[in-house]
Design an enzyme around this catalytic site. Structure first.
Site, PDB file in Angstrom:
ATOM      1  N   LYS A  34      37.714  46.470  46.960  1.00  0.00           N
ATOM      2  CA  LYS A  34      36.276  46.441  47.140  1.00  0.00           C
ATOM      3  C   LYS A  34      35.679  45.095  46.745  1.00  0.00           C
ATOM      4  O   LYS A  34      34.560  44.772  47.118  1.00  0.00           O
ATOM      5  CB  LYS A  34      35.619  47.515  46.255  1.00  0.00           C
ATOM      6  CG  LYS A  34      36.013  48.907  46.497  1.00  0.00           C
ATOM      7  CD  LYS A  34      35.188  49.791  45.523  1.00  0.00           C
ATOM      8  CE  LYS A  34      35.786  51.151  45.396  1.00  0.00           C
ATOM      9  NZ  LYS A  34      35.128  51.898  44.272  1.00  0.00           N
ATOM     10  N   GLY A  35      36.416  44.349  45.950  1.00  0.00           N
ATOM     11  CA  GLY A  35      35.855  43.154  45.317  1.00  0.00           C
ATOM     12  C   GLY A  35      35.214  42.144  46.243  1.00  0.00           C
ATOM     13  O   GLY A  35      34.322  41.408  45.850  1.00  0.00           O
ATOM     14  N   GLU A  40      39.268  37.077  49.813  1.00  0.00           N
ATOM     15  CA  GLU A  40      39.483  37.732  48.516  1.00  0.00           C
ATOM     16  C   GLU A  40      38.399  37.325  47.535  1.00  0.00           C
ATOM     17  O   GLU A  40      37.879  36.209  47.610  1.00  0.00           O
ATOM     18  CB  GLU A  40      40.827  37.248  47.943  1.00  0.00           C
ATOM     19  CG  GLU A  40      41.977  38.221  48.117  1.00  0.00           C
ATOM     20  CD  GLU A  40      41.963  39.359  47.105  1.00  0.00           C
ATOM     21  OE1 GLU A  40      40.889  39.726  46.593  1.00  0.00           O
ATOM     22  OE2 GLU A  40      43.059  39.890  46.830  1.00  0.00           O
ATOM     23  N   ASP A  41      38.118  38.196  46.590  1.00  0.00           N
ATOM     24  CA  ASP A  41      37.194  37.811  45.513  1.00  0.00           C
ATOM     25  C   ASP A  41      37.902  36.895  44.515  1.00  0.00           C
ATOM     26  O   ASP A  41      37.408  35.839  44.163  1.00  0.00           O
ATOM     27  CB  ASP A  41      36.611  39.059  44.814  1.00  0.00           C
ATOM     28  CG  ASP A  41      37.673  40.043  44.319  1.00  0.00           C
ATOM     29  OD1 ASP A  41      38.864  39.896  44.681  1.00  0.00           O
ATOM     30  OD2 ASP A  41      37.314  40.970  43.563  1.00  0.00           O
ATOM     31  N   ASP A  85      44.633  36.258  40.992  1.00  0.00           N
ATOM     32  CA  ASP A  85      44.973  36.255  39.573  1.00  0.00           C
ATOM     33  C   ASP A  85      46.492  36.059  39.465  1.00  0.00           C
ATOM     34  O   ASP A  85      46.986  34.938  39.548  1.00  0.00           O
ATOM     35  CB  ASP A  85      44.480  37.598  39.028  1.00  0.00           C
ATOM     36  CG  ASP A  85      44.542  37.731  37.530  1.00  0.00           C
ATOM     37  OD1 ASP A  85      44.381  36.726  36.833  1.00  0.00           O
ATOM     38  OD2 ASP A  85      44.734  38.858  37.047  1.00  0.00           O
ATOM     39  N   LYS A 129      42.440  32.037  39.469  1.00  0.00           N
ATOM     40  CA  LYS A 129      42.915  31.862  38.089  1.00  0.00           C
ATOM     41  C   LYS A 129      44.377  31.451  38.141  1.00  0.00           C
ATOM     42  O   LYS A 129      45.277  32.267  37.898  1.00  0.00           O
ATOM     43  CB  LYS A 129      42.837  33.209  37.346  1.00  0.00           C
ATOM     44  CG  LYS A 129      41.464  33.630  36.902  1.00  0.00           C
ATOM     45  CD  LYS A 129      41.629  34.707  35.830  1.00  0.00           C
ATOM     46  CE  LYS A 129      40.722  35.864  36.040  1.00  0.00           C
ATOM     47  NZ  LYS A 129      41.021  37.000  35.149  1.00  0.00           N
ATOM     48  N   PHE A 148      38.522  37.440  31.675  1.00  0.00           N
ATOM     49  CA  PHE A 148      38.178  38.531  32.578  1.00  0.00           C
ATOM     50  C   PHE A 148      36.713  38.406  32.970  1.00  0.00           C
ATOM     51  O   PHE A 148      35.833  38.343  32.121  1.00  0.00           O
ATOM     52  CB  PHE A 148      38.458  39.898  31.966  1.00  0.00           C
ATOM     53  CG  PHE A 148      38.550  40.957  33.014  1.00  0.00           C
ATOM     54  CD1 PHE A 148      39.738  41.177  33.712  1.00  0.00           C
ATOM     55  CD2 PHE A 148      37.434  41.710  33.368  1.00  0.00           C
ATOM     56  CE1 PHE A 148      39.813  42.131  34.720  1.00  0.00           C
ATOM     57  CE2 PHE A 148      37.505  42.669  34.362  1.00  0.00           C
ATOM     58  CZ  PHE A 148      38.701  42.883  35.037  1.00  0.00           C
ATOM     59  N   VAL A 149      36.461  38.337  34.275  1.00  0.00           N
ATOM     60  CA  VAL A 149      35.095  38.127  34.751  1.00  0.00           C
ATOM     61  C   VAL A 149      34.617  39.303  35.602  1.00  0.00           C
ATOM     62  O   VAL A 149      35.427  39.980  36.242  1.00  0.00           O
ATOM     63  CB  VAL A 149      34.983  36.811  35.554  1.00  0.00           C
ATOM     64  CG1 VAL A 149      35.030  35.607  34.645  1.00  0.00           C
ATOM     65  CG2 VAL A 149      36.057  36.724  36.643  1.00  0.00           C
ATOM     66  N   ASP A 172      34.503  43.967  39.249  1.00  0.00           N
ATOM     67  CA  ASP A 172      34.177  45.086  38.360  1.00  0.00           C
ATOM     68  C   ASP A 172      35.095  45.144  37.147  1.00  0.00           C
ATOM     69  O   ASP A 172      36.166  44.540  37.114  1.00  0.00           O
ATOM     70  CB  ASP A 172      34.378  46.398  39.112  1.00  0.00           C
ATOM     71  CG  ASP A 172      35.867  46.697  39.311  1.00  0.00           C
ATOM     72  OD1 ASP A 172      36.563  45.831  39.887  1.00  0.00           O
ATOM     73  OD2 ASP A 172      36.345  47.761  38.865  1.00  0.00           O
ATOM     74  N   ARG A 225      29.647  45.372  39.271  1.00  0.00           N
ATOM     75  CA  ARG A 225      29.801  44.696  40.569  1.00  0.00           C
ATOM     76  C   ARG A 225      28.482  44.138  41.099  1.00  0.00           C
ATOM     77  O   ARG A 225      28.458  43.181  41.867  1.00  0.00           O
ATOM     78  CB  ARG A 225      30.312  45.689  41.624  1.00  0.00           C
ATOM     79  CG  ARG A 225      31.759  46.106  41.461  1.00  0.00           C
ATOM     80  CD  ARG A 225      32.207  46.818  42.730  1.00  0.00           C
ATOM     81  NE  ARG A 225      33.395  47.619  42.524  1.00  0.00           N
ATOM     82  CZ  ARG A 225      34.643  47.138  42.597  1.00  0.00           C
ATOM     83  NH1 ARG A 225      34.846  45.884  42.877  1.00  0.00           N
ATOM     84  NH2 ARG A 225      35.670  47.937  42.410  1.00  0.00           N
TER      85      ARG A 225
HETATM   86  P1  XMP Z   1      46.258  39.816  41.369  1.00  0.00           P
HETATM   87  O1  XMP Z   1      46.704  39.833  39.932  1.00  0.00           O
HETATM   88  O2  XMP Z   1      47.056  40.756  42.207  1.00  0.00           O
HETATM   89  O3  XMP Z   1      44.806  40.393  41.249  1.00  0.00           O
HETATM   90  O4  XMP Z   1      46.181  38.413  41.928  1.00  0.00           O
HETATM   91  C1  XMP Z   1      43.913  40.382  42.264  1.00  0.00           C
HETATM   92  C2  XMP Z   1      42.942  41.505  42.065  1.00  0.00           C
HETATM   93  O5  XMP Z   1      42.786  41.804  40.673  1.00  0.00           O
HETATM   94  C3  XMP Z   1      41.455  41.963  40.315  1.00  0.00           C
HETATM   95  N1  XMP Z   1      41.120  40.981  39.260  1.00  0.00           N
HETATM   96  C4  XMP Z   1      39.984  40.941  38.588  1.00  0.00           C
HETATM   97  N2  XMP Z   1      38.907  41.717  38.697  1.00  0.00           N
HETATM   98  N3  XMP Z   1      37.839  40.443  37.009  1.00  0.00           N
HETATM   99  C5  XMP Z   1      37.842  41.465  37.901  1.00  0.00           C
HETATM  100  O6  XMP Z   1      36.841  42.144  38.004  1.00  0.00           O
HETATM  101  C6  XMP Z   1      38.887  39.613  36.836  1.00  0.00           C
HETATM  102  O7  XMP Z   1      38.836  38.687  36.018  1.00  0.00           O
HETATM  103  C7  XMP Z   1      40.027  39.887  37.684  1.00  0.00           C
HETATM  104  N4  XMP Z   1      41.221  39.301  37.800  1.00  0.00           N
HETATM  105  C8  XMP Z   1      41.859  40.003  38.782  1.00  0.00           C
HETATM  106  C9  XMP Z   1      40.683  41.784  41.598  1.00  0.00           C
HETATM  107  O8  XMP Z   1      40.326  43.039  42.119  1.00  0.00           O
HETATM  108  C10 XMP Z   1      41.595  41.087  42.567  1.00  0.00           C
HETATM  109  O9  XMP Z   1      41.429  41.458  43.910  1.00  0.00           O
HETATM  110 MG    MG Z   2      38.887  45.086  40.893  1.00  0.00          MG
END
Ligand code: XMP
Ligand code: MG
Length: 173
Positions: A41-42, A97-98, A101, A129, A150-151, A157, A163
């Site tokens: 959803k991000g 993508e939002d 990570d 990140k 963590f943001v 969210d 959100r």
């Molecule tokens: P990965 O680790 O697979 O993560 O690259 C991607 C998804 O993880 C969530 N994500 C976050 N969501 N604050 C959030 O609200 C954060 O700091 C954060 N870091 C990762 C996100 O949904 C993303 O699509």
């Molecule tokens: Mg999320």
């Protein structure tokens, strides 16, 4: 009660950066009519701001995954809960993508979409990140590189909260 939130990026800054990303994407995909695929959803806030700043025609699709467990811990296992029905063969695909990570989610999405034989596939993330990467992956378009905090807000969210915030905020302990 005060919120445990600290503003990291203000809405105006985010807006200006998205205009730059939109200009780059419009230039790079001129004449291609790409399919933008948002990762729910991000992505929903970023996607809606981004497409309205483009000056090329695009199609919009969404994919939905779950990778995170509750709150802030990644389960490490990515599951597709809503895929793409539309054919992508020969199309130019841009994944939106939002945040990237560990990179596990975007790698899963790219692998899934590559099997649909697009003409090209690239990834755009608003926040990155890189210090948390578990797999080697570098998105083609990055809005902001941010530290390992963590943001929330601007679509992101924590346990489905925050959100709606227009600014990107750090969730303090
Ligand atoms: P990965 O680790 O697979 O993560 O690259 C991607 C998804 O993880 C969530 N994500 C976050 N969501 N604050 C959030 O609200 C954060 O700091 C954060 N870091 C990762 C996100 O949904 C993303 O699509
Ligand atoms: Mg999320």
């Amino acid at each position: 009660m005060s919120r445990p939130l600290k503003v990291v990026l203000r809405r105006e800054e985010i807006d200006r950066r998205i205009a730059e990303l939109a200009a780059a994407i419009s230039r790079d995909y001129d004449g291609c009519e790409p399919v933008l695929i948002g990762v729910l959803k991000g992505c929903f806030v970023f996607m809606s701001d981004l497409v309205r700043k483009l000056d090329i025609p695009v199609e919009v699709e969404f994919i939905r995954l779950s990778s995170y467990g509750p709150a802030r811990t990644t389960s490490g296992r990515v599951k597709l809960t809503h895929g793409i029905g539309t054919p992508l063969r020969g199309r130019h695909v841009l994944v939106v993508e939002d945040i990237v990570d560990t990179g596990l989610t975007i790698r899963f999405v790219l692998d899934y979409l590559r099997r649909k034989r697009p003409a090209s596939i690239k990834a755009c993330t608003l926040f990155d990140k890189p210090s948390r990467r578990l797999v080697e992956i570098r998105p083609d378009y990055v809005g902001f590189t941010i530290p390992d905090k963590f943001v929330v807000g601007y679509g992101l969210d924590c346990d489905e909260k925050w959100r709606h915030l227009p600014d990107l905020c750090e969730l303090e302990e």
